[in-house]
Design a protein around this motif. Sequence first.
Motif, mmCIF file in Angstrom:
data_model
loop_
_atom_site.group_PDB
_atom_site.id
_atom_site.type_symbol
_atom_site.label_atom_id
_atom_site.label_comp_id
_atom_site.label_asym_id
_atom_site.label_seq_id
_atom_site.Cartn_x
_atom_site.Cartn_y
_atom_site.Cartn_z
ATOM 1 N N THR A 117 11.377 -6.201 6.481
ATOM 2 C CA THR A 117 12.077 -4.911 6.369
ATOM 3 C C THR A 117 11.273 -3.731 6.916
ATOM 4 N N VAL A 118 10.111 -4.010 7.506
ATOM 5 C CA VAL A 118 9.358 -2.897 8.100
ATOM 6 C C VAL A 118 8.995 -3.227 9.552
ATOM 7 N N PRO A 119 8.880 -2.205 10.400
ATOM 8 C CA PRO A 119 8.470 -2.459 11.784
ATOM 9 C C PRO A 119 7.009 -2.889 11.853
ATOM 10 N N SER A 120 6.691 -3.736 12.808
ATOM 11 C CA SER A 120 5.308 -4.225 12.920
ATOM 12 C C SER A 120 4.333 -3.066 13.129
ATOM 13 N N GLU A 121 4.818 -2.004 13.768
ATOM 14 C CA GLU A 121 3.930 -0.865 14.092
ATOM 15 C C GLU A 121 3.342 -0.190 12.851
ATOM 16 N N VAL A 122 3.974 -0.384 11.687
ATOM 17 C CA VAL A 122 3.495 0.313 10.491
ATOM 18 C C VAL A 122 2.465 -0.532 9.715
ATOM 19 N N LEU A 123 2.299 -1.788 10.082
ATOM 20 C CA LEU A 123 1.479 -2.685 9.252
ATOM 21 C C LEU A 123 0.010 -2.264 9.200
ATOM 22 N N PHE A 124 -0.598 -1.993 10.351
ATOM 23 C CA PHE A 124 -2.013 -1.572 10.332
ATOM 24 C C PHE A 124 -2.181 -0.230 9.618
ATOM 25 N N PRO A 125 -1.323 0.780 9.899
ATOM 26 C CA PRO A 125 -1.461 2.041 9.160
ATOM 27 C C PRO A 125 -1.333 1.865 7.644
ATOM 28 N N VAL A 126 -0.434 1.013 7.192
ATOM 29 C CA VAL A 126 -0.299 0.777 5.742
ATOM 30 C C VAL A 126 -1.575 0.133 5.208
ATOM 31 N N PHE A 127 -2.114 -0.831 5.962
ATOM 32 C CA PHE A 127 -3.352 -1.507 5.532
ATOM 33 C C PHE A 127 -4.504 -0.504 5.448
ATOM 34 N N GLU A 128 -4.574 0.367 6.456
ATOM 35 C CA GLU A 128 -5.667 1.363 6.461
ATOM 36 C C GLU A 128 -5.547 2.340 5.292
ATOM 37 N N ASN A 129 -4.328 2.551 4.826
ATOM 38 C CA ASN A 129 -4.102 3.518 3.724
ATOM 39 C C ASN A 129 -3.956 2.847 2.367
ATOM 40 N N ARG A 130 -4.382 1.572 2.268
ATOM 41 C CA ARG A 130 -4.083 0.800 1.053
ATOM 42 C C ARG A 130 -4.753 1.337 -0.202
ATOM 43 N N ARG A 131 -5.797 2.137 -0.055
ATOM 44 C CA ARG A 131 -6.470 2.651 -1.251
ATOM 45 C C ARG A 131 -5.874 3.965 -1.732
ATOM 46 N N LYS A 132 -4.893 4.482 -1.028
ATOM 47 C CA LYS A 132 -4.237 5.729 -1.462
ATOM 48 C C LYS A 132 -3.354 5.431 -2.672
ATOM 49 N N ALA A 133 -3.144 6.440 -3.512
ATOM 50 C CA ALA A 133 -2.412 6.235 -4.770
ATOM 51 C C ALA A 133 -0.960 5.839 -4.532
ATOM 52 N N LYS A 134 -0.294 6.506 -3.601
ATOM 53 C CA LYS A 134 1.134 6.243 -3.388
ATOM 54 C C LYS A 134 1.329 5.239 -2.264
ATOM 55 N N ARG A 135 1.585 4.014 -2.672
ATOM 56 C CA ARG A 135 1.794 2.976 -1.673
ATOM 57 C C ARG A 135 3.278 2.901 -1.300
ATOM 58 N N PRO A 136 3.596 2.519 -0.066
ATOM 59 C CA PRO A 136 5.001 2.283 0.252
ATOM 60 C C PRO A 136 5.508 1.021 -0.458
ATOM 61 N N SER A 137 6.801 0.938 -0.660
ATOM 62 C CA SER A 137 7.397 -0.255 -1.276
ATOM 63 C C SER A 137 7.597 -1.340 -0.222
ATOM 64 N N LEU A 138 7.753 -2.585 -0.689
ATOM 65 C CA LEU A 138 8.210 -3.653 0.206
ATOM 66 C C LEU A 138 9.054 -4.615 -0.624
ATOM 67 N N VAL A 139 10.324 -4.721 -0.260
ATOM 68 C CA VAL A 139 11.204 -5.631 -1.000
ATOM 69 C C VAL A 139 10.932 -7.080 -0.603
ATOM 70 N N TYR A 140 11.062 -7.967 -1.577
ATOM 71 C CA TYR A 140 10.941 -9.400 -1.302
ATOM 72 C C TYR A 140 11.873 -10.134 -2.259
ATOM 73 N N CYS A 141 12.251 -11.349 -1.898
ATOM 74 C CA CYS A 141 13.112 -12.133 -2.793
ATOM 75 C C CYS A 141 12.874 -13.611 -2.578
ATOM 76 N N GLY A 142 13.254 -14.400 -3.576
ATOM 77 C CA GLY A 142 13.073 -15.846 -3.490
ATOM 78 C C GLY A 142 13.453 -16.490 -4.813
ATOM 79 N N ASP A 143 13.523 -17.804 -4.813
ATOM 80 C CA ASP A 143 14.010 -18.520 -5.995
ATOM 81 C C ASP A 143 12.908 -19.162 -6.836
ATOM 82 N N ASP A 144 11.689 -19.253 -6.305
ATOM 83 C CA ASP A 144 10.617 -19.941 -7.023
ATOM 84 C C ASP A 144 9.585 -18.923 -7.525
ATOM 85 N N GLY A 145 9.370 -18.920 -8.838
ATOM 86 C CA GLY A 145 8.475 -17.939 -9.449
ATOM 87 C C GLY A 145 7.065 -17.972 -8.904
#
Length: 203
Positions: A118-146
């Motif tokens: 659900t996100v463009p590949s171009e945002v992946l490195f910037p999100v990783f670089e900002n991972r220690r910031k308080a407000k993280r972006p969301s990422l939806v995921y789904c599946g049947d196995d806990g």
Amino acid sequence: MGGKLGTIFARAGHEVVFSYARSVQKLKRLAREAQGSARAGTPDEAARGADALLFAVHWSRADDVLKQAGDLSGKVIVTCSLPMNAEDTGLVIAHTSSGAEELSKKVPRAHVISAFGTVPSEVLFPVFENRRKAKRPSLVYCGDDGGAKEVAAGLIRDVGFEPEDAGPLRIARYMEPFTLLIAQLAYEGAGGPELAYRFERFG
Ligand SMILES: NC(=O)c1ccc[n+]([C@@H]2O[C@H](COP(=O)([O-])OP(=O)(O)OC[C@H]3O[C@@H](n4cnc5c(N)ncnc54)[C@H](OP(=O)(O)O)[C@@H]3O)[C@@H](O)[C@H]2O)c1
């Protein structure tokens, strides 16, 4: 998607095998530049012994990569692949099913999770670089196995997102069209493709 996510997973401390490209040199370069514990291999080598597999190929390549991967019984498969037509202009599966659900039917003994698509590949490195910031972006995921969902949620956190559990795998039929909205904003909007989203709850 595979090159960027694999690089991030390696930098986050995972052992990564880059596989499936027309050029082995590209896979070797990705492994070299990942700067972590990464190597190039065949899909079969990547699948053997892996705790999780990232399925990140064009929909038209799905059967070929699955054939090359061999027996995937019991494996966690995290798919970001969208069931796009050959021209990449529209979904060939939607509303009553999803690419993730159809993938799961092809490998019924594996645990398929839909995430990262659900996100463009171009945002992946910037999100990783900002991972220690308080407000993280969301990422939806789904599946049947806990258990598989826990693995996926851990990978999502490693990249720098806050995992948002959307429920069972059939919810991918809503997530995948949502991605086309994100792509519209990312690639046709004025702000550029470094775009992620964040859910806020009030009350
Ligand atoms: N790009 C995005 O921002 C984005 C966002 C959300 C979801 N997605 C979905 O994620 C999936 C992957 O997208 P992507 O943009 O990462 O695609 P991509 O750049 O085309 O990467 C797909 C991989 O498949 C390989 N491949 C293609 N044809 C092959 C063949 N005949 N034999 C062997 N390997 C082959 C490519 O290697 P080569 O180097 O040989 O081409 C590449 O390693 C797609 O289903 C897409 O819909 C993408």
